[in-house]
Motif scaffolding. Structure first.
Motif, PDB file in Angstrom:
ATOM      1  N   LYS A 144      -9.059 -13.540  47.030  1.00  0.00           N
ATOM      2  CA  LYS A 144     -10.325 -12.893  46.668  1.00  0.00           C
ATOM      3  C   LYS A 144     -10.019 -11.360  47.186  1.00  0.00           C
ATOM      4  N   VAL A 145      -9.418 -11.211  48.164  1.00  0.00           N
ATOM      5  CA  VAL A 145      -9.572  -9.887  48.808  1.00  0.00           C
ATOM      6  C   VAL A 145      -8.731  -8.899  48.242  1.00  0.00           C
ATOM      7  N   LEU A 146      -7.470  -9.062  47.816  1.00  0.00           N
ATOM      8  CA  LEU A 146      -6.562  -8.301  46.919  1.00  0.00           C
ATOM      9  C   LEU A 146      -7.068  -7.740  45.695  1.00  0.00           C
ATOM     10  N   PRO A 147      -7.360  -8.694  44.770  1.00  0.00           N
ATOM     11  CA  PRO A 147      -7.892  -8.478  43.429  1.00  0.00           C
ATOM     12  C   PRO A 147      -9.078  -7.743  43.467  1.00  0.00           C
ATOM     13  N   SER A 148     -10.146  -8.193  44.547  1.00  0.00           N
ATOM     14  CA  SER A 148     -11.450  -7.185  44.515  1.00  0.00           C
ATOM     15  C   SER A 148     -11.035  -5.670  44.931  1.00  0.00           C
ATOM     16  N   LEU A 149     -10.407  -5.545  45.916  1.00  0.00           N
ATOM     17  CA  LEU A 149     -10.161  -4.256  46.198  1.00  0.00           C
ATOM     18  C   LEU A 149      -9.349  -3.484  45.133  1.00  0.00           C
ATOM     19  N   GLU A 150      -8.475  -4.123  44.291  1.00  0.00           N
ATOM     20  CA  GLU A 150      -7.788  -3.273  43.141  1.00  0.00           C
ATOM     21  C   GLU A 150      -9.054  -3.208  42.286  1.00  0.00           C
ATOM     22  N   ARG A 151     -10.003  -4.064  42.067  1.00  0.00           N
ATOM     23  CA  ARG A 151     -11.030  -3.692  41.020  1.00  0.00           C
ATOM     24  C   ARG A 151     -11.842  -2.518  41.692  1.00  0.00           C
ATOM     25  N   ALA A 152     -12.030  -2.472  43.108  1.00  0.00           N
ATOM     26  CA  ALA A 152     -12.433  -1.277  43.622  1.00  0.00           C
ATOM     27  C   ALA A 152     -11.868  -0.006  43.282  1.00  0.00           C
ATOM     28  N   LEU A 153     -10.752   0.140  42.955  1.00  0.00           N
ATOM     29  CA  LEU A 153     -10.017   1.231  42.815  1.00  0.00           C
ATOM     30  C   LEU A 153     -10.676   1.972  41.625  1.00  0.00           C
ATOM     31  N   GLN A 154     -11.520   1.216  40.683  1.00  0.00           N
ATOM     32  CA  GLN A 154     -11.909   1.605  39.436  1.00  0.00           C
ATOM     33  C   GLN A 154     -13.746   1.958  39.586  1.00  0.00           C
ATOM     34  N   ASP A 155     -13.904   1.944  40.853  1.00  0.00           N
ATOM     35  CA  ASP A 155     -15.630   2.015  41.127  1.00  0.00           C
ATOM     36  C   ASP A 155     -15.831   3.327  40.792  1.00  0.00           C
ATOM     37  N   ARG A 156     -17.202   3.665  40.238  1.00  0.00           N
ATOM     38  CA  ARG A 156     -17.653   4.587  39.890  1.00  0.00           C
ATOM     39  C   ARG A 156     -17.828   5.713  40.959  1.00  0.00           C
ATOM     40  N   ASP A 157     -17.706   5.304  42.134  1.00  0.00           N
ATOM     41  CA  ASP A 157     -18.075   6.169  43.332  1.00  0.00           C
ATOM     42  C   ASP A 157     -16.693   6.509  44.220  1.00  0.00           C
ATOM     43  N   VAL A 158     -16.254   7.890  44.468  1.00  0.00           N
ATOM     44  CA  VAL A 158     -14.976   8.107  44.495  1.00  0.00           C
ATOM     45  C   VAL A 158     -14.737   7.629  45.986  1.00  0.00           C
ATOM     46  N   LYS A 159     -15.808   7.569  47.018  1.00  0.00           N
ATOM     47  CA  LYS A 159     -15.441   7.236  48.432  1.00  0.00           C
ATOM     48  C   LYS A 159     -15.408   5.691  48.370  1.00  0.00           C
ATOM     49  N   VAL A 160     -15.533   4.776  47.333  1.00  0.00           N
ATOM     50  CA  VAL A 160     -15.374   3.654  47.341  1.00  0.00           C
ATOM     51  C   VAL A 160     -13.920   3.543  46.894  1.00  0.00           C
ATOM     52  N   ARG A 161     -13.514   4.348  45.996  1.00  0.00           N
ATOM     53  CA  ARG A 161     -12.203   4.196  45.490  1.00  0.00           C
ATOM     54  C   ARG A 161     -11.051   4.503  46.559  1.00  0.00           C
ATOM     55  N   LEU A 162     -11.371   5.610  47.364  1.00  0.00           N
ATOM     56  CA  LEU A 162     -10.502   5.989  48.278  1.00  0.00           C
ATOM     57  C   LEU A 162     -10.408   4.964  49.535  1.00  0.00           C
ATOM     58  N   SER A 163     -11.623   4.450  49.928  1.00  0.00           N
ATOM     59  CA  SER A 163     -11.810   3.304  50.882  1.00  0.00           C
ATOM     60  C   SER A 163     -10.920   2.063  50.648  1.00  0.00           C
ATOM     61  N   ALA A 164     -10.995   1.652  49.134  1.00  0.00           N
ATOM     62  CA  ALA A 164     -10.215   0.420  48.583  1.00  0.00           C
ATOM     63  C   ALA A 164      -8.742   1.050  48.555  1.00  0.00           C
ATOM     64  N   ALA A 165      -8.176   2.207  48.272  1.00  0.00           N
ATOM     65  CA  ALA A 165      -7.001   2.526  48.313  1.00  0.00           C
ATOM     66  C   ALA A 165      -6.149   2.332  49.839  1.00  0.00           C
ATOM     67  N   VAL A 166      -6.964   2.897  50.679  1.00  0.00           N
ATOM     68  CA  VAL A 166      -6.692   2.855  52.017  1.00  0.00           C
ATOM     69  C   VAL A 166      -6.238   1.392  52.780  1.00  0.00           C
ATOM     70  N   SER A 167      -7.363   0.474  52.275  1.00  0.00           N
ATOM     71  CA  SER A 167      -7.336  -0.828  52.546  1.00  0.00           C
ATOM     72  C   SER A 167      -6.116  -1.504  52.130  1.00  0.00           C
ATOM     73  N   LEU A 168      -6.060  -1.436  50.733  1.00  0.00           N
ATOM     74  CA  LEU A 168      -4.949  -2.081  50.071  1.00  0.00           C
ATOM     75  C   LEU A 168      -3.668  -1.552  50.697  1.00  0.00           C
ATOM     76  N   ASP A 169      -3.404  -0.419  51.164  1.00  0.00           N
ATOM     77  CA  ASP A 169      -2.154  -0.044  51.853  1.00  0.00           C
ATOM     78  C   ASP A 169      -2.071  -0.688  53.156  1.00  0.00           C
ATOM     79  N   ALA A 170      -3.351  -0.897  53.984  1.00  0.00           N
ATOM     80  CA  ALA A 170      -3.280  -1.376  55.181  1.00  0.00           C
ATOM     81  C   ALA A 170      -2.766  -2.988  55.126  1.00  0.00           C
ATOM     82  N   LEU A 171      -3.312  -3.419  54.056  1.00  0.00           N
ATOM     83  CA  LEU A 171      -2.952  -4.930  53.753  1.00  0.00           C
ATOM     84  C   LEU A 171      -1.439  -4.945  53.232  1.00  0.00           C
TER      85      LEU A 171
END
Length: 415
Positions: A93-120
Motif C-alpha cells: 500500500k505504502v509505495l504505490p500510494s506515495l508514487e501516486r502522491a508524486l502527481q498531487d496538485r500541491d508541490v509540497k506533497v509531491r516533494l514530501s512523497a519524493a523524499v519519502s520514496l527515496d528514504a524507503l
C-alpha cells in the motif's frame, strides 16, 4: 571565549538537542491515528507530524497515513507523506500510494512523497524530476533545494537553478542552495565562481558553508579552490574551521599540505577532524593514514587507525602494516598499535596471539595486554596465553601479564 570553551558549550548543546525522545507507546500511536480523523485540518496535520517524529515506533499508523494522503487539506497530505518515510513501513500500500502522491496538485506533497520514496529505497527518476521541477518555481525552490539533499548526485539536473539561487538577495535562499550543491558534489562545478564569491569575508554567514561546498567539488578543482578555502579557515572561529576541516579530504591528495597544516596548528579537535577527512580520499588516503598511525602523533594516529577501520580496509592488509610498526616501535606507540590490531576482529586476535609468542619482551607484553582488553572476544587466544604460562624461561613480568589476560578473558567468557 577560547576555543576549548566554545567547543565545550557546543558539545553541551549538541547533547541536549540530540537526546533521544521517549519511545512512543501503542496508546500514543492510537491517539494520533484518532487525531488524523479530526474535523480540524490543523489537528490532522499535527497528528501526522507527531507520527513522523515517532518514526518506526509508529509503524502501526502506516495504513492511516496512507489514507491521509487523500486528505482534502494539502498540509495534512504533505505531513502524511513525510511521516511514511520516517515510519519506514514498506508494503503493497505504502509505495504505490506515495508514487501516486508524486502527481498531487500541491508541490509540497509531491516533494514530501519524493523524499519519502527515496528514504524507503524506492527513489525513482520520477521522484528526482519532481524535485528538479520544483527548483524552477520561485515559490517552492527553498523546499525543493532542501529535498535535493537525500538524492545527492542524482539531482544534478537541478544544478543550473541552484547556481541561480546563489545570486539571490536572500541569504536564506543562498544558504539552502549552497547546502544542496554540496550534497550533489562534483557535478556542481558550474557553481564554482559563485561559491568562491560567497566564501569571501563580505558574506560572514555563508562563507563556511561555501567553503565546504567548494571541498565537495572534488579533486578536479582542488588547485583552484584551496587558496580560498585556506583563507576562510584562517579567518573564521574554531567551530566553523572544524566543519571545513572535516571536508578537506574530498579535494583529494592536493589538499594534504593544508590538512597537515591543520594537524599541526595546535588545536587537537581540528587536527583530529583533518586527519579523519583523509579517509574521504579512498584508496589514495590509505598510505597517508598508515603513515600517521606510524608517526609520533599518538592522538591523530588513533584517529587514523579508526578511520582506516571505518573505510573497511581489508584486515589482513592492515595487520601486515601494524605488525611491522609494532615490532619496530616501543613504549606507548607500540601499545597503541597492539590495541588497534585487536580491533580488527578475529584476524586481529590471531595476529596478537602470534605476536604474544614472538619478538622482544616489550612487544609480547603489549600484545598480551591488548588481548586482555578484548576480554571474551579474545577467547581464541587462550591456548597461546597458556603456552606462555608454561614457558620456564619467561620473565615474571611476562607470566604476570599472561595470567592477568587469561583471567580477564575467562571472566568475560564465563569460564
Amino acid at each position: 571565549m577560547g576555543t576549548d570553551a566554545v567547543l565545550a558549550v557546543a558539545g553541551s548543546i549538541l547533547l541536549l538537542v540530540t537526546a533521544p525522545l521517549p519511545a512512543a507507546g501503542a496508546d500514543d500511536v492510537a491517539q494520533q491515528i484518532q487525531r488524523l480523523r479530526h474535523e480540524d485540518e490543523e489537528v490532522r496535520e499535527d497528528a501526522a507530524r507527531d507520527l513522523e517524529r515517532m518514526g518506526p515506533a509508529a509503524a502501526g499508523a502506516a495504513d492511516a497515513l496512507v489514507l491521509s494522503l487523500r486528505d482534502p487539506h494539502p498540509g495534512t497530505r504533505a505531513a502524511a507523506a513525510s511521516a511514511l518515510g520516517k515510519v519506514g513501513v514498506v508494503d503493497g500500500k505504502v509505495l504505490p500510494s506515495l508514487e501516486r502522491a508524486l502527481q498531487d496538485r500541491d508541490v509540497k506533497v509531491r516533494l514530501s512523497a519524493a523524499v519519502s520514496l527515496d528514504a524507503l529505497g524506492a527513489g525513482s527518476e520520477k521522484a528526482v524530476s519532481v524535485v528538479v521541477g520544483a527548483l524552477q518555481s520561485k515559490d517552492h525552490r527553498i523546499a525543493a533545494a532542501e529535498a535535493v539533499l537525500p538524492f545527492r548526485e542524482r539531482a544534478k539536473a537541478g544544478v543550473p537553478w541552484l547556481v541561480g539561487m546563489l545570486d539571490d538577495k536572500s541569504s536564506h535562499v543562498q544558504s539552502v542552495a549552497i547546502e544542496a550543491l554540496a550534497a550533489i558534489g562534483p557535478p556542481s562545478s558550474p557553481a564554482l565562481p559563485g561559491l568562491l564569491r560567497l566564501a569571501g569575508p563580505e558574506f560572514p554567514r555563508l562563507r563556511t558553508d561555501a567553503a565546504k561546498a567548494l571541498c565537495a567539488l572534488g579533486p578536479k578543482h582542488a588547485e583552484r579552490v584551496l587558496p580560498g578555502i585556506e583563507k576562510v579557515m584562517k579567518e573564521v572561529d574554531a567551530i566553523h574551521r572544524l566543519g571545513i576541516a572535516e571536508a578537506l579530504g574530498r579535494l583529494g591528495p592536493a589538499a594534504l599540505p593544508l590538512i597537515h597544516r591543520q594537524r599541526s596548528g595546535g588545536d587537537p579537535v581540528i587536527a583530529m577532524a583533518a586527519t579523519k577527512s583523509i579517509g574521504l580520499m579512498g584508496e589514495e588516503g590509505i598510505p597517508v593514514l598508515l603513515g600517521i598511525v606510524e608517526s609520533e602523533d599518538l592522538l591523530c594516529g588513533a584517529v587514523a587507525a579508526d578511520t582506516l577501520r571505518g573505510m573497511k580496509v581489508e584486515p589482513g592488509r592492515l595487520i601486515t602494516e601494524y605488525r611491522r610498526m609494532m615490532l619496530a616501535s616501543r613504549g606507548v606507540r607500540s601499545m597503541q598499535i597492539a590495541v588497534q590490531i585487536g580491533r580488527l576482529g578475529p584476524a586481529g586476535v590471531e595476529a596478537l596471539s602470534s605476536l604474544a609468542l614472538e619478538g622482544g619482551e616489550e612487544s609480547r607484553i603489549h600484545a598480551i595486554h591488548a588481548l586482555g582488553e578484548l576480554k571474551s572476544e579474545a577467547a581464541a587466544a587462550l591456548p597461546s596465553l597458556r603456552r606462555i604460562l608454561a614457558e620456564e624461561d619467561a620473565s615474571s613480568i611476562l607470566h604476570g601479564a599472561a595470567r592477568k589476560a587469561c583471567a580477564e578473558i575467562e571472566a568475560g567468557h564465563g569460564k
